[in-house]
Design a protein around this motif. Structure first.
Motif, PDB file in Angstrom:
ATOM      1  N   LYS A   1       0.779  -1.059   0.115  1.00 45.14           N
ATOM      2  CA  LYS A   1       0.119  -0.015   0.010  1.00 45.14           C
ATOM      3  C   LYS A   1       0.819   1.372  -0.001  1.00 45.14           C
ATOM      4  CE  LYS A   1      -4.351  -1.513   0.956  1.00 45.14           C
ATOM      5  NZ  LYS A   1      -5.139  -1.883  -0.376  1.00 45.14           N
ATOM      6  N   GLU A   2       2.226   1.291   0.379  1.00 47.99           N
ATOM      7  CA  GLU A   2       2.900   2.460   0.409  1.00 47.99           C
ATOM      8  C   GLU A   2       3.695   2.694  -0.799  1.00 47.99           C
ATOM      9  OE1 GLU A   2       5.724   2.213   3.953  1.00 47.99           O
ATOM     10  OE2 GLU A   2       4.127   1.729   5.258  1.00 47.99           O
ATOM     11  N   LEU A   3       3.638   1.983  -1.790  1.00 47.80           N
ATOM     12  CA  LEU A   3       4.456   1.885  -2.835  1.00 47.80           C
ATOM     13  C   LEU A   3       3.570   2.362  -4.219  1.00 47.80           C
ATOM     14  CD1 LEU A   3       6.315  -1.192  -2.789  1.00 47.80           C
ATOM     15  CD2 LEU A   3       7.129   0.953  -2.289  1.00 47.80           C
ATOM     16  N   CYS A   4       3.833   2.957  -5.303  1.00 46.53           N
ATOM     17  CA  CYS A   4       3.346   3.382  -6.500  1.00 46.53           C
ATOM     18  C   CYS A   4       3.486   1.820  -7.423  1.00 46.53           C
ATOM     19  CB  CYS A   4       3.889   4.374  -7.373  1.00 46.53           C
ATOM     20  SG  CYS A   4       3.679   6.101  -6.294  1.00 46.53           S
ATOM     21  N   ARG A   5       2.545   1.788  -8.107  1.00 48.57           N
ATOM     22  CA  ARG A   5       2.677   0.627  -9.083  1.00 48.57           C
ATOM     23  C   ARG A   5       2.527   0.935 -10.505  1.00 48.57           C
ATOM     24  NH1 ARG A   5      -1.323  -3.771 -11.049  1.00 48.57           N
ATOM     25  NH2 ARG A   5      -0.087  -5.610 -11.416  1.00 48.57           N
ATOM     26  N   ILE A   6       3.485   0.511 -11.331  1.00 48.23           N
ATOM     27  CA  ILE A   6       3.347   0.603 -13.093  1.00 48.23           C
ATOM     28  C   ILE A   6       2.904  -0.491 -13.494  1.00 48.23           C
ATOM     29  CG2 ILE A   6       4.820   1.462 -14.815  1.00 48.23           C
ATOM     30  CD1 ILE A   6       5.966   2.406 -11.428  1.00 48.23           C
ATOM     31  N   VAL A   7       2.202  -0.472 -14.365  1.00 46.62           N
ATOM     32  CA  VAL A   7       1.510  -1.672 -14.709  1.00 46.62           C
ATOM     33  C   VAL A   7       1.439  -1.853 -16.539  1.00 46.62           C
ATOM     34  CG1 VAL A   7      -0.925  -1.142 -15.038  1.00 46.62           C
ATOM     35  CG2 VAL A   7      -0.320  -3.720 -14.536  1.00 46.62           C
ATOM     36  N   LYS A   8       1.938  -2.889 -16.793  1.00 43.84           N
ATOM     37  CA  LYS A   8       1.905  -3.277 -18.466  1.00 43.84           C
ATOM     38  C   LYS A   8       0.737  -4.176 -18.756  1.00 43.84           C
ATOM     39  CE  LYS A   8       4.841  -5.756 -21.105  1.00 43.84           C
ATOM     40  NZ  LYS A   8       5.449  -6.168 -21.731  1.00 43.84           N
ATOM     41  N   ASN A   9      -0.153  -3.777 -19.567  1.00 47.08           N
ATOM     42  CA  ASN A   9      -1.386  -4.621 -19.588  1.00 47.08           C
ATOM     43  C   ASN A   9      -1.099  -5.637 -21.137  1.00 47.08           C
ATOM     44  OD1 ASN A   9      -2.237  -3.241 -21.976  1.00 47.08           O
ATOM     45  ND2 ASN A   9      -3.747  -2.333 -20.751  1.00 47.08           N
ATOM     46  N   LYS A  10      -2.094  -6.356 -21.416  1.00 50.35           N
ATOM     47  CA  LYS A  10      -1.882  -7.347 -22.788  1.00 50.35           C
ATOM     48  C   LYS A  10      -1.718  -6.432 -23.861  1.00 50.35           C
ATOM     49  CE  LYS A  10      -3.860 -11.895 -21.426  1.00 50.35           C
ATOM     50  NZ  LYS A  10      -4.162 -11.646 -19.711  1.00 50.35           N
ATOM     51  N   GLU A  11      -2.252  -5.507 -23.977  1.00 49.19           N
ATOM     52  CA  GLU A  11      -2.272  -4.432 -25.145  1.00 49.19           C
ATOM     53  C   GLU A  11      -0.935  -3.657 -25.016  1.00 49.19           C
ATOM     54  OE1 GLU A  11      -5.202  -4.200 -23.323  1.00 49.19           O
ATOM     55  OE2 GLU A  11      -5.846  -5.851 -24.710  1.00 49.19           O
ATOM     56  N   ASN A  12       0.077  -4.047 -24.048  1.00 47.90           N
ATOM     57  CA  ASN A  12       1.493  -3.217 -23.939  1.00 47.90           C
ATOM     58  C   ASN A  12       1.252  -1.828 -23.709  1.00 47.90           C
ATOM     59  OD1 ASN A  12       2.988  -5.315 -24.224  1.00 47.90           O
ATOM     60  ND2 ASN A  12       2.995  -5.251 -26.363  1.00 47.90           N
ATOM     61  N   GLU A  13       0.125  -1.487 -23.124  1.00 49.31           N
ATOM     62  CA  GLU A  13      -0.249  -0.039 -22.498  1.00 49.31           C
ATOM     63  C   GLU A  13       0.480  -0.034 -21.088  1.00 49.31           C
ATOM     64  OE1 GLU A  13      -4.480   1.156 -24.450  1.00 49.31           O
ATOM     65  OE2 GLU A  13      -4.524  -0.258 -22.798  1.00 49.31           O
ATOM     66  N   ILE A  14       1.012   1.018 -20.997  1.00 54.11           N
ATOM     67  CA  ILE A  14       1.716   1.211 -19.544  1.00 54.11           C
ATOM     68  C   ILE A  14       1.083   2.258 -18.850  1.00 54.11           C
ATOM     69  CG2 ILE A  14       3.980   1.824 -18.563  1.00 54.11           C
ATOM     70  CD1 ILE A  14       5.105   0.515 -21.135  1.00 54.11           C
ATOM     71  N   LYS A  15       0.560   2.076 -17.757  1.00 57.40           N
ATOM     72  CA  LYS A  15      -0.174   3.103 -16.804  1.00 57.40           C
ATOM     73  C   LYS A  15       0.471   3.090 -15.444  1.00 57.40           C
ATOM     74  CE  LYS A  15      -4.103   2.469 -19.500  1.00 57.40           C
ATOM     75  NZ  LYS A  15      -5.666   1.767 -19.580  1.00 57.40           N
ATOM     76  N   LEU A  16       0.120   4.160 -14.560  1.00 54.39           N
ATOM     77  CA  LEU A  16       0.117   4.169 -13.220  1.00 54.39           C
ATOM     78  C   LEU A  16      -0.868   3.709 -12.679  1.00 54.39           C
ATOM     79  CD1 LEU A  16       2.068   5.211 -10.931  1.00 54.39           C
ATOM     80  CD2 LEU A  16       0.896   7.473 -11.314  1.00 54.39           C
TER      81      LEU A  16
ATOM     82  N   LYS B   1       7.541   6.093  -2.826  1.00 53.07           N
ATOM     83  CA  LYS B   1       7.204   7.648  -3.104  1.00 53.07           C
ATOM     84  C   LYS B   1       8.197   8.200  -2.726  1.00 53.07           C
ATOM     85  CE  LYS B   1       2.404   6.131  -2.747  1.00 53.07           C
ATOM     86  NZ  LYS B   1       1.070   5.993  -2.123  1.00 53.07           N
ATOM     87  N   LYS B   2       9.434   8.383  -3.396  1.00 53.19           N
ATOM     88  CA  LYS B   2      10.579   9.294  -2.862  1.00 53.19           C
ATOM     89  C   LYS B   2      11.132   9.449  -4.267  1.00 53.19           C
ATOM     90  CE  LYS B   2      11.992   6.910   1.429  1.00 53.19           C
ATOM     91  NZ  LYS B   2      12.403   5.447   1.113  1.00 53.19           N
ATOM     92  N   SER B   3      11.374  10.878  -4.863  1.00 55.33           N
ATOM     93  CA  SER B   3      11.818  11.191  -5.847  1.00 55.33           C
ATOM     94  C   SER B   3      13.243  10.758  -6.043  1.00 55.33           C
ATOM     95  CB  SER B   3      11.938  12.759  -5.916  1.00 55.33           C
ATOM     96  OG  SER B   3      12.536  13.450  -4.945  1.00 55.33           O
ATOM     97  N   ASP B   4      13.915  10.430  -5.043  1.00 53.05           N
ATOM     98  CA  ASP B   4      15.443  10.003  -5.447  1.00 53.05           C
ATOM     99  C   ASP B   4      15.272   8.583  -5.687  1.00 53.05           C
ATOM    100  OD1 ASP B   4      14.387   9.438  -2.848  1.00 53.05           O
ATOM    101  OD2 ASP B   4      16.652   9.312  -2.032  1.00 53.05           O
ATOM    102  N   CYS B   5      14.309   7.820  -5.431  1.00 48.55           N
ATOM    103  CA  CYS B   5      14.168   6.303  -5.918  1.00 48.55           C
ATOM    104  C   CYS B   5      14.010   6.290  -7.382  1.00 48.55           C
ATOM    105  CB  CYS B   5      13.217   5.682  -5.003  1.00 48.55           C
ATOM    106  SG  CYS B   5      13.895   4.809  -3.620  1.00 48.55           S
ATOM    107  N   LEU B   6      12.810   7.253  -7.660  1.00 49.58           N
ATOM    108  CA  LEU B   6      12.453   7.452  -9.104  1.00 49.58           C
ATOM    109  C   LEU B   6      13.684   7.836  -9.874  1.00 49.58           C
ATOM    110  CD1 LEU B   6       9.991   7.394 -11.085  1.00 49.58           C
ATOM    111  CD2 LEU B   6       9.847   9.692 -10.562  1.00 49.58           C
ATOM    112  N   GLU B   7      14.418   8.482  -9.654  1.00 52.66           N
ATOM    113  CA  GLU B   7      15.702   9.155 -10.428  1.00 52.66           C
ATOM    114  C   GLU B   7      16.550   7.849 -10.407  1.00 52.66           C
ATOM    115  OE1 GLU B   7      15.777  11.905 -11.771  1.00 52.66           O
ATOM    116  OE2 GLU B   7      14.015  12.235 -11.137  1.00 52.66           O
ATOM    117  N   LYS B   8      16.708   7.061  -9.375  1.00 56.40           N
ATOM    118  CA  LYS B   8      17.582   5.909  -9.495  1.00 56.40           C
ATOM    119  C   LYS B   8      17.180   4.942 -10.575  1.00 56.40           C
ATOM    120  CE  LYS B   8      19.100   5.474  -4.980  1.00 56.40           C
ATOM    121  NZ  LYS B   8      19.040   4.958  -3.775  1.00 56.40           N
ATOM    122  N   ALA B   9      15.807   4.567 -10.645  1.00 54.44           N
ATOM    123  CA  ALA B   9      15.061   3.669 -11.307  1.00 54.44           C
ATOM    124  C   ALA B   9      14.970   4.182 -12.947  1.00 54.44           C
ATOM    125  CB  ALA B   9      13.726   3.553 -11.032  1.00 54.44           C
TER     126      ALA B   9
END
Length: 89
Positions: free
Chosen positions: A21-36, A51-59
């Motif tokens: 529950k503390e994390l953001c999820r990014i998902v790719k569906n069967k149609e290869n659409e990528i969504k938050l 939910k930390k900007s430095d983690c996002l930058e690293k990723a």
């Protein structure tokens, strides 16, 4: 009363485990659409980031997000992620 197990997921940025529950999820569906996926219920291959900007930058720099869902991530998904993270910091 039985104690419920809290589902844990690993952040793709810092590689630490957090409650789902503390994390953001990014998902790719069967149609290869990528969504938050803010509710965590969308079908498809998902990856998590805390939910930390430095983690996002690293990723982003290491391309770990793209590798984990096996697709190139569109800029609008990164923008939505940055917006969501800035709301929580």
């Amino acid at each position: 009363m039985k104690k419920r197990k809290i589902p844990m997921r690993k952040c793709i940025g810092c590689m630490e485990s957090f409650p789902k529950k503390e994390l953001c999820r990014i998902v790719k569906n069967k149609e290869n659409e990528i969504k938050l996926d803010l509710v965590g219920k969308l079908n498809g291959r998902g990856t998590y980031i805390c939910k930390k900007s430095d983690c996002l930058e690293k990723a982003i720099k290491s391309k770990r997000l793209a590798k984990s869902i096996e697709a190139e991530i569109p800029d609008e998904v990164y923008e939505a992620l940055k917006l969501e993270i800035s709301r929580n910091e």
